[in-house]
Structures are given as structure tokens and as C-alpha cells.
Motif scaffolding. Structure first.
Motif, short mmCIF file in Angstrom:
data_model
loop_
_atom_site.label_atom_id
_atom_site.label_comp_id
_atom_site.label_asym_id
_atom_site.label_seq_id
_atom_site.Cartn_x
_atom_site.Cartn_y
_atom_site.Cartn_z
N ASP A 36 0.74 -1.13 0.03
CA ASP A 36 0.07 0.05 -0.01
C ASP A 36 0.84 1.20 -0.02
O ASP A 36 1.95 1.21 0.67
CB ASP A 36 -0.85 0.03 1.28
N ASP A 37 0.37 2.25 -0.72
CA ASP A 37 1.07 3.69 -0.80
C ASP A 37 0.69 4.55 0.30
O ASP A 37 -0.60 4.57 0.41
CB ASP A 37 0.85 4.33 -2.13
N PRO A 38 1.46 5.08 1.44
CA PRO A 38 0.88 5.50 2.43
C PRO A 38 0.12 6.75 1.99
O PRO A 38 -0.57 7.53 2.75
CB PRO A 38 2.02 5.89 3.06
N SER A 39 0.64 7.65 1.04
CA SER A 39 0.18 8.81 0.32
C SER A 39 -1.41 8.63 0.11
O SER A 39 -2.08 9.58 0.00
CB SER A 39 0.87 9.23 -0.68
N ASP A 40 -1.92 7.28 -0.10
CA ASP A 40 -3.31 7.23 -0.66
C ASP A 40 -4.03 6.95 0.83
O ASP A 40 -5.33 7.22 0.71
CB ASP A 40 -3.52 5.84 -1.21
N ILE A 41 -3.54 7.05 1.87
CA ILE A 41 -4.33 6.83 3.24
C ILE A 41 -4.42 8.15 3.63
O ILE A 41 -5.42 8.84 4.04
CB ILE A 41 -3.65 6.09 4.32
N ALA A 42 -3.11 8.98 3.94
CA ALA A 42 -2.90 10.23 4.56
C ALA A 42 -1.50 10.81 4.00
O ALA A 42 -0.44 10.17 4.20
CB ALA A 42 -3.09 10.25 5.90
N ASP A 43 -1.47 12.02 3.89
CA ASP A 43 -0.19 12.57 3.32
C ASP A 43 0.86 12.62 4.34
O ASP A 43 2.04 12.28 4.03
CB ASP A 43 -0.48 14.08 2.88
N PHE A 44 0.50 12.95 5.56
CA PHE A 44 1.34 13.03 6.57
C PHE A 44 2.40 11.55 7.01
O PHE A 44 3.35 11.53 7.47
CB PHE A 44 0.94 13.40 8.08
N LEU A 45 1.66 10.42 6.18
CA LEU A 45 2.27 9.08 6.43
C LEU A 45 3.43 9.04 5.87
O LEU A 45 4.31 7.82 5.75
CB LEU A 45 1.29 7.84 6.27
N THR A 46 3.69 9.88 4.37
CA THR A 46 4.83 9.77 3.83
C THR A 46 6.22 10.12 4.45
O THR A 46 7.40 9.97 4.03
CB THR A 46 4.88 10.53 2.53
N GLY A 47 6.09 10.89 5.61
CA GLY A 47 7.24 11.32 6.14
C GLY A 47 7.22 10.81 7.78
O GLY A 47 6.83 9.82 7.93
#
Length: 416
Positions: free
Chosen positions: A196-207
Motif C-alpha cells: 500500500d502507498d501511504p500517500s493514498d491513506i494520508a499525506d503525513f504518513l509519507t514522512g
């Protein structure tokens, strides 16, 4: 030492040459400290900067989360009718790879957005088994029906549970910050996290973000970990808002109380009229215009004597006949319903009696496909006793009989 999962994450996040260099250089830079090595080492190509959050900020955020989850635990108890304990928050910085390597997969992500009072998002992560237990208890089961995978029915049920739990947490936050706090309906999703791409869930999960881990216990069925994820900026803003709410709620007034008004002339600090020194010597009080009473003047302050210019009520009060109050003795057993007496008072109250042939659980997709002629398989075997419920409470078992042209139930067992 790195686990196999962490090594796999490193290899999947960077090319093989970069991964070999990082693993080869790490022991030389660590100076023999393995724990420092793991904290400073990049995970999946991103490094966790521990300076983004101080220890004091972690403690404050953990305390706020602990108070909020205390309210949520009480709400969950009312939903599952089991003792719920959510304690011991541990606040730390994390990233997506860290969550993948340290949490059981697949799991359920529940995203909640604040719409009033606060501006931010937080995500709750529950293990798949925990979701199955909680939803089974919510649907009237005993929490042991955990076979299979989480479906739409379980996701819908856990979303409703989280909606009520986080609603209670929002109420606690509104008390702390002295303003209304509201949330949007939670969105629950089952994820395996690996693909799963974290950006598809919430933007803050990419950092890098804040991860709060709670120990969650539900009766004897669940002894697990609940995770809550916050953006760093929102976590800091939440902490500052709560601190500002605490300091603004009468904090300055408590530190510097207003001076008490000076007592009026002729009154002491307790508001009682002061006695003239001449009264202490048994002399009359011509300035008051009050006749002498046949009692010592020392008793006058206790009678609440008014100040100059006020109506004099003391003589009338002195002549009143005061007697102790008399109360009827109720120890004679007159309490209604005591020991079952007078139960006839409620015998005419109607109760709803339901006979349940069986139950089953179906996903929403199957229910939408129902049509005349559809056969629904129940959890009861043919010939098995049916359940008799009174106002929804299971009270007896019985067998189905036919009385002329109507069905009936012969009670075979009373459930204590």
C-alpha cells in the motif's frame, strides 16, 4: 541487531549497492552502541529525526492522549459489555517503514478528521483479530467468532465503535481546551501495508509522524496494542491548545485572587456586627433604641444583631417556641416491592416476547441480493430448541408446536 524484516525493508527501499554500504558502515559509526545505531539508521530511505519532538512535548502529548483514551475505554465498555482497559501510552516518532516492521499485518486503519475546534487528522490502527473480537461482541456474540477475514460488516461495525469512542475523546478534549470539538465519521480500511502507498491513506504518513502506542485489554479476549498516529504539527498544536486552555481557565485568578472588600464600619471580618466596648461591661445601648433584655449582653453577637438603622427582629425571635421536628418511623416494612410484596402493581405491564429461530451474519452485498425464494441458512440445527426472549433478554428455551392453525412454543427450559 537488525531483524530479518528490517533487513528486507532496507533492501526493498534502496538499491543493493546502497544497502550493502549502509550495512557495512553502520558498525564503524555506531561506536559499539547498537541501540544508537538503530535509531540513527535510515529505514526504507528515510531517517527519523528525533529532534523534531522534545521529551517534554512527548510527555505532554502522551498525557493528553491518555485522558482522551480513558473516555474512549468507557464508551467501548458500553458497546461490548466487557471490561476495557486502555493505558500506558508510549509516544515516539516513527515513519511508514517503522510501522510496517513493528505491527502485525494485515490490520485495520481508521482515519478520523477533526472538523470543529481542531484542524487535523489522526489514524487509529487495530489488529485484524482485535477487530473481529470487538465486532463479534457488538453483534451479541461471545467474542470467539474470529474465523475468516474482516469484511464490510466488520468494517462498518468498527467504524461505528470508533465514532462513539472518538466522540467521547472529543468531548474530553473540548473540556480541556474550553471550546467545542467535533469529528467527521471515521473511515475504516483493511490494509496489508506492504503493497500500500501511504500517500493514498494520508499525506503525513509519507514522512515522520507521531506514534502513540496504547496497551488495550478487552476482558479476557484481547490483550493487544492500539496505535494512534498524529502529524507532528498537529500533535504540537494540540498540546499547545490544551496547555493554553488550562492556563486560561482561571489560572491567573487562582494565582492572584482579588482582595476581599473591606468590612463595613461596625462589622468584623465575618460580616457580624461588632460589639461596643460598653456592652461588654453590661451597660445599656441608648444609641440603638433597643430595650434591655433579660440576658447577658455577651450573647448578642450570636443572635445576629443587625447594624445601625436596620429593623430589629431579635425580640420576636427570642419569644418563638422552638421544638425538635417529629418524623414518622418508616421501619415497619412499608417499602413497596420489598421481598416481592405488592408485585401485582406491575403485573399489567406488557412485555414483548420473541421466539428466535436462529441467527446468521451476512455481508451487505449478500443482503442486497435477497429476493423472494432466497434461502438463508441459520446457526441452528433442525429440531434444536429455539430461544425465547423477553424484551430482548434470553430467558428460556422451547420447542415449536402447532396449535390448530397457529405456531406455538412449548417451554422446555428456563435459563437462570
Amino acid at each position: 541487531m537488525l531483524s530479518q524484516d528490517e533487513i528486507n525493508a532496507l533492501l526493498s527501499g534502496m538499491d543493493s549497492s546502497g544497502g550493502q554500504d549502509a550495512s557495512a558502515e553502520a558498525p564503524a559509526d555506531s561506536g559499539g552502541d547498537a541501540s544508537a545505531d538503530a535509531a540513527a539508521q535510515p529505514v526504507g530511505g528515510s531517517t527519523i529525526d528525533e529532534s523534531l519532538l522534545t521529551d517534554s512535548e512527548k510527555d505532554a502529548i502522551g498525557e493528553v492522549a491518555n485522558i482522551s483514551m480513558g473516555s474512549s475505554a468507557t464508551t467501548l465498555y458500553s458497546l461490548v459489555n466487557q471490561k476495557v482497559n486502555i493505558t500506558t501510552p508510549q509516544v515516539e516518532l516513527a515513519n511508514w517503514e517503522n510501522v510496517i516492521n513493528n505491527y502485525e499485518r494485515p490490520c485495520v486503519f481508521i482515519q478520523i478528521k477533526y472538523t470543529v475546534g481542531l484542524d487535523g487528522t489522526n489514524i487509529l490502527i487495530l489488529k485484524e483479530h482485535d477487530v473481529m473480537v470487538i465486532t463479534d461482541l457488538m453483534m451479541g456474540g461471545d467474542g470467539t467468532n474470529t474465523d475468516g477475514e474482516v469484511g464490510e460488516l466488520q468494517l462498518s461495525a468498527i467504524s461505528e465503535a470508533m465514532n462513539q469512542m472518538m466522540g467521547a475523546a472529543a468531548t474530553s478534549l473540548s473540556t480541556m481546551i474550553n471550546q467545542k470539538v467535533d469529528i467527521s465519521p471515521p473511515q475504516a480500511t483493511l490494509l496489508d501495508m506492504i503493497n500500500d502507498d501511504p500517500s493514498d491513506i494520508a499525506d503525513f504518513l509519507t514522512g515522520t509522524f507521531v506514534k502513540i502506542s496504547f496497551k488495550m485489554q478487552v476482558g479476557d479476549l484481547v490483550d493487544s496494542t492500539l496505535m494512534q498516529l498524529y502529524p507532528i504539527e498537529f500533535a504540537k498544536a494540540l498540546k499547545d491548545t490544551v496547555i493554553a486552555g488550562d492556563s486560561g481557565d482561571g489560572g491567573q485568578e487562582a494565582a492572584a485572587p482579588e482582595p476581599a472588600p473591606a468590612p463595613a464600619p461596625g462589622a468584623d471580618a465575618a460580616g457580624m456586627p461588632q460589639m461596643d466596648p460598653s456592652m461588654m461591661q453590661g451597660q445599656p445601648m441608648p444609641q440603638m433604641g433597643m430595650p434591655q433584655m433579660g440576658m447577658p449582653q455577651m450573647g448578642m453577637p450570636q443572635m445576629g444583631m443587625p447594624q445601625m438603622g436596620m429593623p430589629m427582629m431579635a425580640p420576636q425571635m427570642m419569644n418563638m417556641n422552638v421544638q425538635p421536628a417529629q418524623f414518622q418511623n418508616f421501619a415497619g416494612g412499608t417499602t413497596i416491592m420489598a421481598g416481592g410484596e405488592n408485585i401485582g402493581i406491575i403485573k399489567d405491564v406488557p412485555l414483548e416476547v420473541t421466539v428466535e429461530l436462529g441467527r446468521t451474519a451476512k455481508p451487505i452485498a449478500d443482503i442486497l441480493d435477497f429476493a423472494p425464494g432466497t434461502i438463508i441458512e441459520l446457526d441452528k440445527v433442525a429440531g434444536e430448541p429455539v430461544d425465547v426472549l423477553v424484551n430482548g433478554k434470553f430467558v428460556a428455551k422451547g420447542e415449536v408446536v402447532v396449535i390448530e392453525e397457529s405456531f406455538g412454543v412449548r417451554v422446555t427450559e428456563i435459563v437462570q
